[in-house]
Design a protein around this motif. Structure first.
Motif, PDB file in Angstrom:
ATOM      1  N   ILE A 153      45.411  80.521  44.040  1.00  0.00           N
ATOM      2  CA  ILE A 153      44.368  81.267  44.745  1.00  0.00           C
ATOM      3  C   ILE A 153      43.055  81.133  43.984  1.00  0.00           C
ATOM      4  O   ILE A 153      43.014  81.318  42.770  1.00  0.00           O
ATOM      5  CB  ILE A 153      44.744  82.759  44.872  1.00  0.00           C
ATOM      6  N   PHE A 154      41.998  80.847  44.719  1.00  0.00           N
ATOM      7  CA  PHE A 154      40.641  80.856  44.172  1.00  0.00           C
ATOM      8  C   PHE A 154      40.124  82.271  44.415  1.00  0.00           C
ATOM      9  O   PHE A 154      39.584  82.584  45.473  1.00  0.00           O
ATOM     10  CB  PHE A 154      39.777  79.813  44.884  1.00  0.00           C
ATOM     11  N   HIS A 155      40.333  83.119  43.418  1.00  0.00           N
ATOM     12  CA  HIS A 155      40.030  84.548  43.516  1.00  0.00           C
ATOM     13  C   HIS A 155      38.538  84.782  43.749  1.00  0.00           C
ATOM     14  O   HIS A 155      37.694  84.078  43.204  1.00  0.00           O
ATOM     15  CB  HIS A 155      40.518  85.220  42.225  1.00  0.00           C
ATOM     16  N   CYS A 156      38.240  85.792  44.578  1.00  0.00           N
ATOM     17  CA  CYS A 156      36.849  86.219  44.832  1.00  0.00           C
ATOM     18  C   CYS A 156      35.962  85.020  45.144  1.00  0.00           C
ATOM     19  O   CYS A 156      34.940  84.803  44.503  1.00  0.00           O
ATOM     20  CB  CYS A 156      36.310  87.001  43.639  1.00  0.00           C
ATOM     21  N   GLY A 175      40.607  83.663  48.036  1.00  0.00           N
ATOM     22  CA  GLY A 175      40.714  85.108  47.961  1.00  0.00           C
ATOM     23  C   GLY A 175      39.443  85.739  48.501  1.00  0.00           C
ATOM     24  O   GLY A 175      38.354  85.514  47.969  1.00  0.00           O
ATOM     25  N   VAL A 176      39.571  86.526  49.567  1.00  0.00           N
ATOM     26  CA  VAL A 176      38.412  87.133  50.226  1.00  0.00           C
ATOM     27  C   VAL A 176      38.508  88.646  50.120  1.00  0.00           C
ATOM     28  O   VAL A 176      39.533  89.239  50.467  1.00  0.00           O
ATOM     29  CB  VAL A 176      38.329  86.697  51.710  1.00  0.00           C
ATOM     30  N   GLY A 177      37.423  89.249  49.627  1.00  0.00           N
ATOM     31  CA  GLY A 177      37.392  90.691  49.443  1.00  0.00           C
ATOM     32  C   GLY A 177      36.088  91.292  49.922  1.00  0.00           C
ATOM     33  O   GLY A 177      35.497  90.845  50.911  1.00  0.00           O
ATOM     34  N   ILE A 199      43.418  81.679  53.857  1.00  0.00           N
ATOM     35  CA  ILE A 199      42.795  82.911  53.373  1.00  0.00           C
ATOM     36  C   ILE A 199      43.848  83.918  52.920  1.00  0.00           C
ATOM     37  O   ILE A 199      44.878  84.090  53.577  1.00  0.00           O
ATOM     38  CB  ILE A 199      41.930  83.561  54.480  1.00  0.00           C
ATOM     39  N   VAL A 200      43.574  84.586  51.801  1.00  0.00           N
ATOM     40  CA  VAL A 200      44.340  85.776  51.410  1.00  0.00           C
ATOM     41  C   VAL A 200      43.352  86.913  51.155  1.00  0.00           C
ATOM     42  O   VAL A 200      42.176  86.685  50.860  1.00  0.00           O
ATOM     43  CB  VAL A 200      45.227  85.546  50.159  1.00  0.00           C
ATOM     44  N   LEU A 201      43.835  88.133  51.288  1.00  0.00           N
ATOM     45  CA  LEU A 201      42.993  89.312  51.087  1.00  0.00           C
ATOM     46  C   LEU A 201      43.124  89.830  49.660  1.00  0.00           C
ATOM     47  O   LEU A 201      44.180  89.717  49.045  1.00  0.00           O
ATOM     48  CB  LEU A 201      43.394  90.427  52.056  1.00  0.00           C
ATOM     49  N   GLU A 202      42.039  90.444  49.189  1.00  0.00           N
ATOM     50  CA  GLU A 202      42.061  91.032  47.849  1.00  0.00           C
ATOM     51  C   GLU A 202      40.990  92.113  47.780  1.00  0.00           C
ATOM     52  O   GLU A 202      40.086  92.169  48.627  1.00  0.00           O
ATOM     53  CB  GLU A 202      41.787  89.973  46.786  1.00  0.00           C
ATOM     54  N   ILE A 223      40.804  97.800  51.161  1.00  0.00           N
ATOM     55  CA  ILE A 223      41.040  96.465  51.704  1.00  0.00           C
ATOM     56  C   ILE A 223      41.034  96.496  53.228  1.00  0.00           C
ATOM     57  O   ILE A 223      40.805  95.478  53.890  1.00  0.00           O
ATOM     58  CB  ILE A 223      42.375  95.884  51.173  1.00  0.00           C
ATOM     59  N   VAL A 224      41.270  97.668  53.795  1.00  0.00           N
ATOM     60  CA  VAL A 224      41.231  97.817  55.249  1.00  0.00           C
ATOM     61  C   VAL A 224      39.857  97.418  55.790  1.00  0.00           C
ATOM     62  O   VAL A 224      39.746  96.846  56.878  1.00  0.00           O
ATOM     63  CB  VAL A 224      41.583  99.269  55.643  1.00  0.00           C
TER      64      VAL A 224
END
Length: 255
Positions: A153-156, A175-177, A199-202, A223-224
């Motif tokens: 994961i490529f965080h943030c 990583g999408v936040g 995409i993953v959530l963070e 995160i919602v």
């Protein structure tokens, strides 16, 4: 609806007054998977305690954060290596390069990053990348290590569309936040050109709170708001965003 927070510092002292309550608030909102990145050896016992307190919800990583690559980095890398050898973790992270705070440590940051990628390969684990003002340097290391055994994961992620495609080419999810909710966050302008499967959530809590909480302590439950933003961007239901991004996290973490 199962929501996965792929990056949250639940052991942070920002939560010392209400940690359990904050985690339970998130669980009530549907966040039932919390992936915990490491920083350095000073936080290891706190991470283990979190896992003990919430065994069905908390999943640990092991690694040395680039801003903590200091004079004692060899000793810290030994701590990472020993822990990976002694028990199971779900990723090596967060690791990478950060040139925002200190450019003088670039060479040892690169050395630590590369070494930890090789540890991840040895243990067949994903990596979770921290990148700040260092896309070129990160990509240089990833290029030298690319292969089927490199993934994570490529965080943030805060880069351009071109950089997003480049990260994905190295088997990285993005990583999408909270940044996706910022007016000046920019990534919201092209995310719909990136298939949701990448995409993953963070949250990166307690940092980078989404609108309308920007400037306040972030929580995993927030995160919602990221979920709602991606629902608007991709024009699909909240349930679909939660389901697809959770499946993506399972592809990475194998759980």
């Amino acid at each position: 609806m199962i929501i996965t927070d792929t990056h949250t510092h639940l052991y942070s002292e920002a939560f010392d007054e209400d940690r359990n309550e904050m985690i339970n608030r998130a669980i009530e909102l549907g966040v039932s998977r919390f992936f915990i990145p490491a920083i350095d050896s000073a936080f290891t016992e706190s991470m283990f305690q979190l896992e003990k307190d919430f065994p069905d919800y908390v999943f640990l990583m092991m690694g040395l954060h680039p801003t903590h690559v200091k004079d004692n980095y060899i000793e810290e890398l030994k701590h990472v290596e020993d822990n990976l050898a002694n028990r199971h973790f779900y990723a090596v992270g967060e690791i990478g390069i950060d040139l925002y705070w200190d450019k003088s440590t670039l060479e040892i940051q690169k050395e630590a990053f590369k070494y930890q990628i090789q540890l991840a390969k040895k243990h067949k684990l994903p990596i979770v990348i921290h990148c700040r003002e260092a896309f070129n340097e990160i990509f240089e290391v990833l290029e030298s290590e690319k292969g089927d055994d490199l993934f994570g994961i490529f965080h943030c992620f805060t880069g351009t569309l071109e950089q997003a495609h480049q990260a994905i080419s190295y088997n990285m999810k993005l990583g999408v936040g909270g940044v996706a909710t910022f007016k000046n966050g920019k990534i919201d302008q092209f995310l719909n050109e990136i298939p949701l499967e990448h995409i993953v959530l963070e949250t990166d809590s307690p940092y980078l709170s989404p609108v309308p909480y920007r400037g306040k302590r972030n929580e995993s439950g927030y995160i919602v708001k990221v979920l709602e933003k991606l629902s608007d961007i991709y024009n699909v239901s909240l349930d679909e965003i939660a389901q697809v991004t959770t499946e993506n996290s399972k592809d990475i973490f194998k759980i």
